[in-house]
Design a protein around this motif. Structure first.
Motif, mmCIF file in Angstrom:
data_model
loop_
_atom_site.group_PDB
_atom_site.id
_atom_site.type_symbol
_atom_site.label_atom_id
_atom_site.label_comp_id
_atom_site.label_asym_id
_atom_site.label_seq_id
_atom_site.Cartn_x
_atom_site.Cartn_y
_atom_site.Cartn_z
ATOM 1 N N PHE A 1 0.741 -6.978 1.642
ATOM 2 C CA PHE A 1 0.090 -6.205 2.706
ATOM 3 C C PHE A 1 0.655 -4.801 2.886
ATOM 4 C CE2 PHE A 1 -1.089 -10.550 3.680
ATOM 5 C CZ PHE A 1 -2.452 -10.399 3.867
ATOM 6 N N THR A 2 1.562 -4.389 1.999
ATOM 7 C CA THR A 2 2.049 -3.010 2.075
ATOM 8 C C THR A 2 1.908 -2.303 0.730
ATOM 9 O OG1 THR A 2 3.608 -3.590 3.818
ATOM 10 C CG2 THR A 2 4.011 -1.542 2.647
ATOM 11 N N PRO B 1 -1.834 -3.043 -1.135
ATOM 12 C CA PRO B 1 -2.946 -2.236 -0.621
ATOM 13 C C PRO B 1 -2.772 -0.738 -0.860
ATOM 14 C CG PRO B 1 -1.685 -3.202 1.179
ATOM 15 C CD PRO B 1 -1.224 -3.849 -0.069
ATOM 16 N N ILE C 1 5.315 9.770 13.050
ATOM 17 C CA ILE C 1 4.568 8.640 12.495
ATOM 18 C C ILE C 1 3.541 8.151 13.518
ATOM 19 C CG2 ILE C 1 4.746 6.295 11.599
ATOM 20 C CD1 ILE C 1 7.562 7.010 10.640
ATOM 21 N N ARG D 1 -0.467 7.410 13.622
ATOM 22 C CA ARG D 1 -0.764 5.990 13.547
ATOM 23 C C ARG D 1 -1.550 5.489 14.755
ATOM 24 N NH1 ARG D 1 4.236 2.406 11.975
ATOM 25 N NH2 ARG D 1 5.077 3.069 13.963
ATOM 26 N N LEU E 1 -6.556 9.032 11.168
ATOM 27 C CA LEU E 1 -6.734 7.580 11.077
ATOM 28 C C LEU E 1 -8.065 7.144 11.698
ATOM 29 C CD1 LEU E 1 -5.687 4.860 10.219
ATOM 30 C CD2 LEU E 1 -4.356 4.717 12.303
ATOM 31 N N THR F 1 -14.885 4.034 6.983
ATOM 32 C CA THR F 1 -14.862 2.728 6.345
ATOM 33 C C THR F 1 -15.708 1.701 7.080
ATOM 34 O OG1 THR F 1 -12.590 3.256 5.794
ATOM 35 C CG2 THR F 1 -13.338 1.033 5.312
ATOM 36 N N PHE F 2 -15.536 1.640 8.420
ATOM 37 C CA PHE F 2 -16.138 0.511 9.115
ATOM 38 C C PHE F 2 -17.447 0.847 9.832
ATOM 39 C CE2 PHE F 2 -11.654 -0.423 8.557
ATOM 40 C CZ PHE F 2 -11.747 -1.629 7.887
ATOM 41 N N THR G 1 -7.149 7.073 2.689
ATOM 42 C CA THR G 1 -5.895 6.338 2.868
ATOM 43 C C THR G 1 -4.798 6.921 1.986
ATOM 44 O OG1 THR G 1 -7.136 4.324 3.343
ATOM 45 C CG2 THR G 1 -4.822 4.058 2.795
ATOM 46 N N GLN H 1 7.812 -0.111 4.388
ATOM 47 C CA GLN H 1 6.894 -0.560 5.444
ATOM 48 C C GLN H 1 7.124 0.158 6.768
ATOM 49 O OE1 GLN H 1 7.309 -4.064 7.636
ATOM 50 N NE2 GLN H 1 5.207 -4.740 7.399
ATOM 51 N N LEU I 1 7.373 3.240 7.142
ATOM 52 C CA LEU I 1 6.538 4.439 7.116
ATOM 53 C C LEU I 1 5.073 4.081 6.893
ATOM 54 C CD1 LEU I 1 6.820 7.500 7.230
ATOM 55 C CD2 LEU I 1 6.823 7.496 4.751
ATOM 56 N N VAL I 2 4.822 3.314 5.832
ATOM 57 C CA VAL I 2 3.452 2.934 5.509
ATOM 58 C C VAL I 2 3.177 1.597 6.194
ATOM 59 C CG1 VAL I 2 1.815 2.585 3.648
ATOM 60 C CG2 VAL I 2 3.770 4.055 3.304
ATOM 61 N N SER I 3 2.901 1.663 7.486
ATOM 62 C CA SER I 3 2.741 0.449 8.262
ATOM 63 C C SER I 3 1.327 -0.096 8.109
ATOM 64 C CB SER I 3 3.054 0.743 9.719
ATOM 65 O OG SER I 3 2.215 1.781 10.155
ATOM 66 N N GLU J 1 -1.076 -0.485 10.016
ATOM 67 C CA GLU J 1 -2.171 0.242 10.687
ATOM 68 C C GLU J 1 -2.830 1.230 9.744
ATOM 69 O OE1 GLU J 1 1.114 0.499 12.649
ATOM 70 O OE2 GLU J 1 0.387 -1.529 12.929
ATOM 71 N N ILE J 2 -2.040 1.791 8.835
ATOM 72 C CA ILE J 2 -2.558 2.837 7.959
ATOM 73 C C ILE J 2 -3.373 2.242 6.813
ATOM 74 C CG2 ILE J 2 -1.779 4.597 6.310
ATOM 75 C CD1 ILE J 2 0.548 5.035 8.311
ATOM 76 N N LEU J 3 -3.065 1.001 6.460
ATOM 77 C CA LEU J 3 -3.711 0.397 5.294
ATOM 78 C C LEU J 3 -4.875 -0.505 5.676
ATOM 79 C CD1 LEU J 3 -0.345 -0.361 3.537
ATOM 80 C CD2 LEU J 3 -1.976 1.397 2.882
ATOM 81 N N ILE J 4 -5.543 -0.176 6.782
ATOM 82 C CA ILE J 4 -6.615 -1.043 7.285
ATOM 83 C C ILE J 4 -7.727 -1.265 6.264
ATOM 84 C CG2 ILE J 4 -6.343 -0.797 9.778
ATOM 85 C CD1 ILE J 4 -8.195 1.592 9.688
ATOM 86 N N VAL J 5 -8.040 -0.244 5.464
ATOM 87 C CA VAL J 5 -9.168 -0.357 4.537
ATOM 88 C C VAL J 5 -8.924 -1.470 3.525
ATOM 89 C CG1 VAL J 5 -10.571 0.861 2.854
ATOM 90 C CG2 VAL J 5 -9.619 2.097 4.801
ATOM 91 N N GLU J 6 -7.786 -1.375 2.815
ATOM 92 C CA GLU J 6 -7.521 -2.326 1.741
ATOM 93 C C GLU J 6 -7.119 -3.698 2.292
ATOM 94 O OE1 GLU J 6 -8.239 -1.816 -1.355
ATOM 95 O OE2 GLU J 6 -8.862 0.233 -0.919
ATOM 96 N N ASN J 7 -6.398 -3.713 3.405
ATOM 97 C CA ASN J 7 -6.022 -5.006 3.973
ATOM 98 C C ASN J 7 -7.251 -5.776 4.464
ATOM 99 O OD1 ASN J 7 -3.326 -4.886 3.410
ATOM 100 N ND2 ASN J 7 -2.728 -4.113 5.425
ATOM 101 N N TYR J 8 -8.237 -5.033 4.949
ATOM 102 C CA TYR J 8 -9.485 -5.685 5.354
ATOM 103 C C TYR J 8 -10.160 -6.330 4.145
ATOM 104 C CZ TYR J 8 -14.187 -6.333 7.157
ATOM 105 O OH TYR J 8 -15.386 -6.875 7.524
ATOM 106 N N LEU J 9 -10.165 -5.591 3.022
ATOM 107 C CA LEU J 9 -10.776 -6.137 1.804
ATOM 108 C C LEU J 9 -10.024 -7.377 1.322
ATOM 109 C CD1 LEU J 9 -11.618 -2.841 -0.125
ATOM 110 C CD2 LEU J 9 -13.209 -4.390 1.027
ATOM 111 N N THR J 10 -8.685 -7.304 1.349
ATOM 112 C CA THR J 10 -7.878 -8.470 0.958
ATOM 113 C C THR J 10 -8.227 -9.672 1.828
ATOM 114 O OG1 THR J 10 -6.057 -6.994 0.407
ATOM 115 C CG2 THR J 10 -5.533 -9.326 0.630
ATOM 116 N N PRO K 1 -0.585 -9.372 8.046
ATOM 117 C CA PRO K 1 0.156 -8.183 7.598
ATOM 118 C C PRO K 1 1.459 -7.962 8.357
ATOM 119 C CG PRO K 1 -2.138 -7.661 8.047
ATOM 120 C CD PRO K 1 -1.896 -9.012 8.585
#
Lengths: 291, 270
Positions: free
Chosen positions: A24-25, A28, A221, A225, A246, A253-254, A266, B109, B111-113, B115-124, B140
């Motif tokens: 998940f990090t 993605p 950040i 965020r 963001l 996307t959504f 992203t 993680q 830094l790249v939390s 929240e930022i990866l919503i697009v790909e995590n949603y797909l996963t 996540p």
């Protein structure tokens, strides 16, 4: 101590947590990079490799340019203001004045609230006519301002919300740092006849620098965020004037279901955060001196 | 004498700032406890009412939303405490190849939390069929770099002699962890738990994306669905619902004010 880690134990200790973290990090993040070179699949055709086409769109995207400007202004406006206020609050709370606990409660309360609740509270505060902001303007005989509904004021109005929410949290960190400032340093300065102002600028403020680094990195950040308030209060409007990066990713996307462009944005976001954090860390860290 | 005057001056300034800072919140409280007609109309003896809270509670399934949030933070908290402990223990007590690189990779993680990866995590999540589930919201966040960092810092302060003494007594890796490292890190566990609970109680964007149905919505998402003013909900109800959903945190904060502040500090400095 520091024995070699046997393979079996390593599996038990590290495998599950690291798998989750990678899934998940890192996965993605890399996946976004890959997908940014492909277009969207539709029912008629699968997605195909398009090279840097998405990045060309990105460079020509006028909305994105506006949003990047918004995000920059938002970060530049909120971070110094929140830090300045946080130091002031910490000094007030630390001074053992009458009413300290009331001050601490008031300053820290917004930090406890979810951003979504904060957004609702301020939505009401800013509401044209009924909100407290326009009533205060009315008392002074000023014309009402549509804070969230006009392009000139919407971003600034959002910035106040963010400062209100975050300053109290930063205050806590400064409070901790202030309490760690050695009394004897201040006493020595006082003996030498230094004024309170001088003691603050020459002794206390330099000792707060490591805290400022920590807080500034966190604030930066967070500035990228946290977009909950944008979703609730303005949906980026009017005319994109309060949209942040963001939020744009979320919308592309959504709402527009453009996952390929979402992935490209992203990648932009991850790169941006990486660069900003690195720059900020090295610049501030060089000047910092730890005890 | 001058010092006393100064003190009064600063105190006044501080309380003034506190009052201004509290205004938006107090305005919301005022509206929530009064009838709709007093929304923008300050009459000191306006009758107080709880009707807004009852009506908001009836208008949306808030009990269900609270339950969902409770399940969510329980899953995340337990997973965080267990998994972060294991990883921190491995890093502090053992040496292994690439441990430095692995630690750096984990810290990414911060830094790249998620929240930022919503697009790909949603797909996963949609690929593994976990959209619209509470477990899906939590996935996540189950491992937390912040938690690992915090616990590693704490475990490093555990005296080596204690660890060695336990080994001489014949304690294995698990007993050493459970009887020596974990008890000594208790304050940090508490600090981390407080931070984690308030973070996940407040989290909004990711649950908003993942959930579609009321059965799995946490309170923040439930509140946003309820409080869309365009749908014609009255301000007094919106404010009542806002206070209601945050009340548990506010009450907990007022009771544990000192511990909360101390723990946030500890979490920040280390």
């Amino acid at each position: 101590m520091n024995k070699r880690l046997p393979f079996g134990l390593a599996m038990v200790l590290l495998f599950v947590p690291c798998l989750l973290l990678v899934a998940f990090t890192h996965y993605p993040a890399l996946r976004a990079l890959l997908n940014s070179f492909w277009n969207n699949a539709s029912s008629r055709r699968p997605s195909k490799f398009v090279g840097v086409e998405n990045y060309q769109t990105l460079l020509e995207d006028d909305r994105l340019a506006q949003i990047m400007l918004n995000s920059t202004l938002y970060a530049l406006g909120t971070i110094p203001l929140a830090i300045g206020l946080a130091i002031g609050m910490a000094l007030l709370v630390n001074a053992r004045l009458p009413g300290t606990s009331l001050m601490r409660l008031s300053f820290f309360m917004p930090t406890m609230l979810p951003m979504i609740a904060v957004a609702n509270i301020w939505l009401f505060f800013y509401a044209p006519g009924i909100g407290l902001a326009s009533q205060i303007l009315g008392v002074f005989g000023l014309p009402p301002i549509n804070f969230l509904g006009s392009t000139e004021t919407s971003l600034v109005s959002m910035m106040f919300v963010a400062v209100w929410k975050e300053a109290g949290l930063f205050m806590i960190f400064y409070l901790a740092a202030l309490q760690a400032v050695p009394e004897n340093l201040k006493d020595a300065a006082r003996l030498e006849g230094a004024s309170a102002t001088r003691i603050f600028f020459n002794i206390v403020l330099p000792l707060l620098r490591p805290t400022t680094i920590f807080v500034a990195v966190n604030a930066l950040i967070n500035a990228f965020r946290l977009v909950d308030h944008v979703i609730v209060m303005t949906r980026g409007g009017p005319n994109n004037s309060s949209a942040l990066l963001l939020y744009y990713i979320y919308e592309v996307t959504f709402s527009q279901r453009d996952f390929a462009y979402g992935a490209t944005l992203t990648v932009l976001m991850v790169c941006l955060l990486g660069v900003l954090a690195a720059v900020q860390f090295w610049v501030l860290n060089r000047k910092a001196h730890y005890q | 004498m001058k010092k006393g005057m100064n003190k009064i001056l600063w105190s006044t300034l501080g309380l003034l700032l506190a009052a201004v800072w509290g205004l938006p919140f107090l305005y919301s409280v005022w509206t929530a406890f009064h009838d709709e007609i007093y929304s923008a109309n300050f009459v000191l003896n306006a009758p107080l009412t709880l009707e807004n809270f009852f009506e908001a509670w009836r208008a949306a399934p808030f009990a269900l939303y609270f339950l969902n949030t409770l399940i969510l933070i329980t899953i995340v908290l337990i997973a965080n405490l267990v998994l972060c402990t294991l990883v921190a223990y491995a890093f502090v007590r053992y040496r292994f190849r690439w441990s430095g690189i692995l630690f750096a990779l984990i810290m990414v993680q911060l830094l790249v939390s998620p929240e930022i990866l919503i697009v790909e995590n949603y797909l996963t999540l949609s690929r593994i069929g976990m959209i619209d589930t509470i477990l899906g919201i939590s996935l996540p966040y189950l491992t937390s770099a912040f938690g690992i960092f915090l616990l590693r810092q704490t475990f490093m302060t555990v005296p080596v002699s204690l660890d060695e003494a336990a080994q001489i007594e014949g304690a294995g890796a698990w007993r050493v962890l459970w009887n020596i490292y974990v008890p000594l890190a208790k304050p940090i566990y508490l600090a981390y738990a407080l931070v984690s609970i308030s973070f996940h109680w407040n989290n909004f964007l990711w649950p908003l994306i993942v959930t579609n149905s009321p059965e799995v919505r946490p309170v923040t998402v439930g509140l946003s669905v309820f409080a869309t003013v365009e749908s014609g909900v009255e301000w007094s109800l919106v404010n009542a619902a806002t206070l209601m959903t945050t009340a548990p945190l506010i009450i907990a904060f007022i009771i544990f004010q000192r511990q909360f502040v101390a723990n946030f500090m500890r979490a920040g400095i280390k």
